[in-house]
Design a protein around this motif. Structure first.
Motif, PDB file in Angstrom:
ATOM      1  N   GLU A 171     -16.917 -11.416  -5.320  1.00  0.00           N
ATOM      2  CA  GLU A 171     -15.559 -11.637  -4.826  1.00  0.00           C
ATOM      3  C   GLU A 171     -14.829 -10.309  -4.626  1.00  0.00           C
ATOM      4  N   LYS A 172     -15.022  -9.382  -5.567  1.00  0.00           N
ATOM      5  CA  LYS A 172     -14.374  -8.076  -5.443  1.00  0.00           C
ATOM      6  C   LYS A 172     -14.815  -7.349  -4.174  1.00  0.00           C
ATOM      7  N   SER A 173     -16.068  -7.539  -3.789  1.00  0.00           N
ATOM      8  CA  SER A 173     -16.586  -6.841  -2.608  1.00  0.00           C
ATOM      9  C   SER A 173     -15.904  -7.310  -1.322  1.00  0.00           C
ATOM     10  N   ARG A 174     -15.236  -8.454  -1.381  1.00  0.00           N
ATOM     11  CA  ARG A 174     -14.563  -8.996  -0.197  1.00  0.00           C
ATOM     12  C   ARG A 174     -13.077  -8.627  -0.149  1.00  0.00           C
ATOM     13  N   ILE A 175     -12.542  -8.084  -1.234  1.00  0.00           N
ATOM     14  CA  ILE A 175     -11.133  -7.702  -1.268  1.00  0.00           C
ATOM     15  C   ILE A 175     -10.985  -6.323  -0.657  1.00  0.00           C
ATOM     16  N   VAL A 176     -10.139  -6.208   0.354  1.00  0.00           N
ATOM     17  CA  VAL A 176      -9.989  -4.964   1.117  1.00  0.00           C
ATOM     18  C   VAL A 176      -8.870  -4.106   0.532  1.00  0.00           C
ATOM     19  N   GLU A 177      -9.202  -2.871   0.214  1.00  0.00           N
ATOM     20  CA  GLU A 177      -8.176  -1.931  -0.228  1.00  0.00           C
ATOM     21  C   GLU A 177      -7.305  -1.578   0.970  1.00  0.00           C
ATOM     22  N   THR A 178      -5.994  -1.684   0.817  1.00  0.00           N
ATOM     23  CA  THR A 178      -5.080  -1.662   1.950  1.00  0.00           C
ATOM     24  C   THR A 178      -3.903  -0.733   1.701  1.00  0.00           C
ATOM     25  N   ARG A 179      -3.467  -0.031   2.758  1.00  0.00           N
ATOM     26  CA  ARG A 179      -2.234   0.754   2.645  1.00  0.00           C
ATOM     27  C   ARG A 179      -1.047  -0.212   2.648  1.00  0.00           C
ATOM     28  N   ILE A 180      -0.196  -0.082   1.664  1.00  0.00           N
ATOM     29  CA  ILE A 180       0.976  -0.932   1.519  1.00  0.00           C
ATOM     30  C   ILE A 180       2.219  -0.106   1.845  1.00  0.00           C
ATOM     31  N   TYR A 181       2.971  -0.547   2.829  1.00  0.00           N
ATOM     32  CA  TYR A 181       4.177   0.150   3.251  1.00  0.00           C
ATOM     33  C   TYR A 181       5.374  -0.401   2.475  1.00  0.00           C
ATOM     34  N   ASN A 182       6.006   0.464   1.757  1.00  0.00           N
ATOM     35  CA  ASN A 182       7.101   0.060   0.871  1.00  0.00           C
ATOM     36  C   ASN A 182       8.439   0.435   1.500  1.00  0.00           C
ATOM     37  N   TYR A 183       8.928  -0.488   2.352  1.00  0.00           N
ATOM     38  CA  TYR A 183      10.153  -0.251   3.103  1.00  0.00           C
ATOM     39  C   TYR A 183      11.378  -0.294   2.192  1.00  0.00           C
ATOM     40  N   ASN A 184      12.415   0.386   2.632  1.00  0.00           N
ATOM     41  CA  ASN A 184      13.698   0.295   1.933  1.00  0.00           C
ATOM     42  C   ASN A 184      14.239  -1.128   2.049  1.00  0.00           C
ATOM     43  N   ASN A 185      15.132  -1.479   1.144  1.00  0.00           N
ATOM     44  CA  ASN A 185      15.790  -2.789   1.237  1.00  0.00           C
ATOM     45  C   ASN A 185      16.496  -2.893   2.583  1.00  0.00           C
ATOM     46  N   PRO A 186      16.205  -3.930   3.389  1.00  0.00           N
ATOM     47  CA  PRO A 186      16.720  -3.981   4.759  1.00  0.00           C
ATOM     48  C   PRO A 186      18.215  -4.236   4.859  1.00  0.00           C
ATOM     49  N   TRP A 187      18.867  -4.703   3.791  1.00  0.00           N
ATOM     50  CA  TRP A 187      20.313  -4.927   3.829  1.00  0.00           C
ATOM     51  C   TRP A 187      21.086  -3.810   3.152  1.00  0.00           C
ATOM     52  N   PHE A 188      20.546  -3.290   2.044  1.00  0.00           N
ATOM     53  CA  PHE A 188      21.314  -2.362   1.225  1.00  0.00           C
ATOM     54  C   PHE A 188      20.792  -0.926   1.285  1.00  0.00           C
ATOM     55  N   GLY A 189      19.598  -0.737   1.857  1.00  0.00           N
ATOM     56  CA  GLY A 189      19.051   0.605   2.014  1.00  0.00           C
ATOM     57  C   GLY A 189      18.447   1.198   0.766  1.00  0.00           C
ATOM     58  N   THR A 190      18.364   0.454  -0.335  1.00  0.00           N
ATOM     59  CA  THR A 190      17.768   0.955  -1.563  1.00  0.00           C
ATOM     60  C   THR A 190      16.341   1.415  -1.296  1.00  0.00           C
ATOM     61  N   SER A 191      15.984   2.581  -1.806  1.00  0.00           N
ATOM     62  CA  SER A 191      14.681   3.172  -1.510  1.00  0.00           C
ATOM     63  C   SER A 191      13.527   2.300  -1.980  1.00  0.00           C
ATOM     64  N   GLY A 192      12.557   2.110  -1.102  1.00  0.00           N
ATOM     65  CA  GLY A 192      11.360   1.350  -1.454  1.00  0.00           C
ATOM     66  C   GLY A 192      10.304   2.190  -2.147  1.00  0.00           C
ATOM     67  N   GLY A 193      10.518   3.500  -2.221  1.00  0.00           N
ATOM     68  CA  GLY A 193       9.557   4.373  -2.891  1.00  0.00           C
ATOM     69  C   GLY A 193       8.367   4.727  -2.016  1.00  0.00           C
ATOM     70  N   ASP A 194       7.360   5.305  -2.637  1.00  0.00           N
ATOM     71  CA  ASP A 194       6.179   5.772  -1.916  1.00  0.00           C
ATOM     72  C   ASP A 194       5.318   4.609  -1.438  1.00  0.00           C
ATOM     73  N   ASP A 195       4.659   4.806  -0.305  1.00  0.00           N
ATOM     74  CA  ASP A 195       3.630   3.862   0.106  1.00  0.00           C
ATOM     75  C   ASP A 195       2.454   3.962  -0.862  1.00  0.00           C
ATOM     76  N   THR A 196       1.670   2.901  -0.938  1.00  0.00           N
ATOM     77  CA  THR A 196       0.576   2.848  -1.913  1.00  0.00           C
ATOM     78  C   THR A 196      -0.702   2.351  -1.251  1.00  0.00           C
ATOM     79  N   ILE A 197      -1.793   2.506  -1.954  1.00  0.00           N
ATOM     80  CA  ILE A 197      -3.073   1.928  -1.566  1.00  0.00           C
ATOM     81  C   ILE A 197      -3.442   0.919  -2.648  1.00  0.00           C
ATOM     82  N   ASP A 198      -3.520  -0.361  -2.277  1.00  0.00           N
ATOM     83  CA  ASP A 198      -3.728  -1.411  -3.268  1.00  0.00           C
ATOM     84  C   ASP A 198      -4.772  -2.409  -2.799  1.00  0.00           C
ATOM     85  N   LYS A 199      -5.394  -3.039  -3.770  1.00  0.00           N
ATOM     86  CA  LYS A 199      -6.256  -4.184  -3.488  1.00  0.00           C
ATOM     87  C   LYS A 199      -5.430  -5.482  -3.493  1.00  0.00           C
ATOM     88  N   ILE A 200      -4.491  -5.567  -4.422  1.00  0.00           N
ATOM     89  CA  ILE A 200      -3.675  -6.770  -4.597  1.00  0.00           C
ATOM     90  C   ILE A 200      -2.218  -6.336  -4.681  1.00  0.00           C
TER      91      ILE A 200
END
Length: 408
Positions: free
Chosen positions: A284-313
């Motif tokens: 099952e692990k072999s089928r989970i794709v490690e993915t770049r996760i884009y951490n956008y700022n809060n779209p209403w208040f502009g609070t920082s979303g922080g760094d983008d990450t590379i995650d499996k889940i």
């Protein structure tokens, strides 16, 4: 079909219709901003536009539709193309058809391709025109609805790139299209405006159940089994499926302390990518794709979303919830009734139960309006954009719906 008391037939095009349909599109797009830019010499424009669309009609006459009067006159045409239609030589054919104007069509092609929706399947409206003598008779709407009705039964959405800004009162607004993404900039004063028509809820519901079909992973909305849990397919892209747990699988704090935190350094991210990930076996692990996760700022208040990450889940963000569970465009305009929630007709689609069938809130990874708050979906399906304390106790029924990209 009666349109404003006049008999108009909508039908699939035939080979002998191509020249007339191409001529209609040459006339319809003669003063279109894109084609005025792409084909600078007015005397070349009608012929070049017609040659361009003639290519695409030959790709699929069965999904090119014409509007015909009782005397067999064609007064309108629509050209559709499935997202996965293949013709490896189409770029070369386009360059040949448009001749000296190939460089600008090449710019358009590259930018349009880069902007293609990441969701499949869908049909794209490539060309759409009605002769001036038939304007105001409802021919345009009838052409669109003719194809929409077929696709709606299959749960297939549609996409187009309009050359003028969206108007809810226009033909696209009246037939269910909504703006998505940003305009496609071609040159100063020339933009294309992406529009998306979701498949109706009734059609989506046809897919929202378990099935033993071999293509279970390739149907958006399907319920699948992976590991210990049931998952809902949200998207398909490049032989991978984005899936989210169908239920809130457990109640858990987003972070262990009340402090400023983003997805990149919260404790729930560590848990999902370590302990929870280890609940899957090696196959099952072999089928989970490690993915770049884009951490956008809060779209209403502009609070920082922080760094983008590379995650499996990961957890979904606010933008993804509106993208996959229904978009009433409140991210772009806010909510006139409240400063804190997205509260709309998609609440029901966002509701979730926990493992004992009780309504439960579920965390998102978008920060709230304060750096020690994080957004969530409420028990009644609203999106709490302002958020709640990151260390809110599980006694308050806030839990997790993990998401991941799965090889299919």
């Amino acid at each position: 079909m009666l349109i404003n008391d006049r008999e108009i037939t909508i039908r699939s095009a035939e080979k002998e219709d191509i020249d007339k349909a191409a001529d209609i599109l040459g006339t319809s797009f003669y003063e279109d901003p894109f084609f005025v830019w792409a084909i600078e010499t007015p005397s070349d424009r009608h012929k070049t536009v017609a040659n361009y669309y003639r290519l695409y009609m030959n790709l699929g006459l069965d999904i090119t539709h014409v509007a015909e009067t009782p005397d067999k006159s064609i007064v309108g045409v629509s050209i559709w193309l499935p997202h996965d239609a293949k013709d490896s030589s189409i770029d070369e054919k386009v360059e040949h058809a448009v001749g000296e104007y190939a460089s600008r069509f090449r710019i358009f092609g590259e930018k349009s391709h880069a902007n293609e929706p990441p969701s499949a399947p869908y049909h794209q409206l490539l060309g759409f025109g009605v002769l001036p003598v038939a304007h105001g008779l409802g021919v345009g709407s009838a052409l669109l609805k003719y194809h929409h009705n077929k696709l709606d039964k299959l749960g297939i959405p549609t996409y187009l790139e309009a050359s003028t800004r969206y108007s809810a009162g226009g033909v696209y607004g009246r037939t269910g299209y909504q703006p998505i993404g940003e305009p496609i900039f071609l040159t100063e004063g020339v933009d294309l405006f992406p529009l998306w028509r979701p498949a109706p809820e009734q059609a989506q519901a046809l897919h929202a159940h378990e099935t033993d079909h071999d293509d279970i992973y390739s149907v958006v909305g399907s319920l699948i089994k992976f590991g210990r849990y049931d998952w809902r397919v949200l998207d398909i892209h490049d032989n991978t499926a984005l899936i989210i747990s169908d239920k809130v699988i457990e109640l858990r704090k987003y972070h262990d302390r009340c402090e400023s935190v983003t997805w990149s350094n919260c404790t729930i991210r560590q848990y999902l990518n370590e302990d929870f990930y280890d609940t899957f076996d090696n196959a099952e692990k072999s089928r989970i794709v490690e993915t770049r996760i884009y951490n956008y700022n809060n779209p209403w208040f502009g609070t920082s979303g922080g760094d983008d990450t590379i995650d499996k889940i990961f957890l979904l963000c606010v933008d993804e919830v509106t993208k996959y569970f229904g978009d009433s465009r409140q991210l772009r305009g806010g909510n006139p009734n409240t400063n804190y929630f997205i509260d709309d007709n998609f609440n029901n689609t966002r509701k979730a139960l926990d493992t004992v069938a009780s309504p439960s809130r579920w965390w998102l990874r978008t920060p709230g309006n304060l750096p020690h708050f994080v957004a969530s979906v409420t028990t009644d399906g609203r999106v709490a954009v302002s958020g709640d304390f990151v260390n809110r106790s599980d006694a308050f029924s806030v839990g997790i719906r993990p998401a991941l990209w799965l090889k299919i």
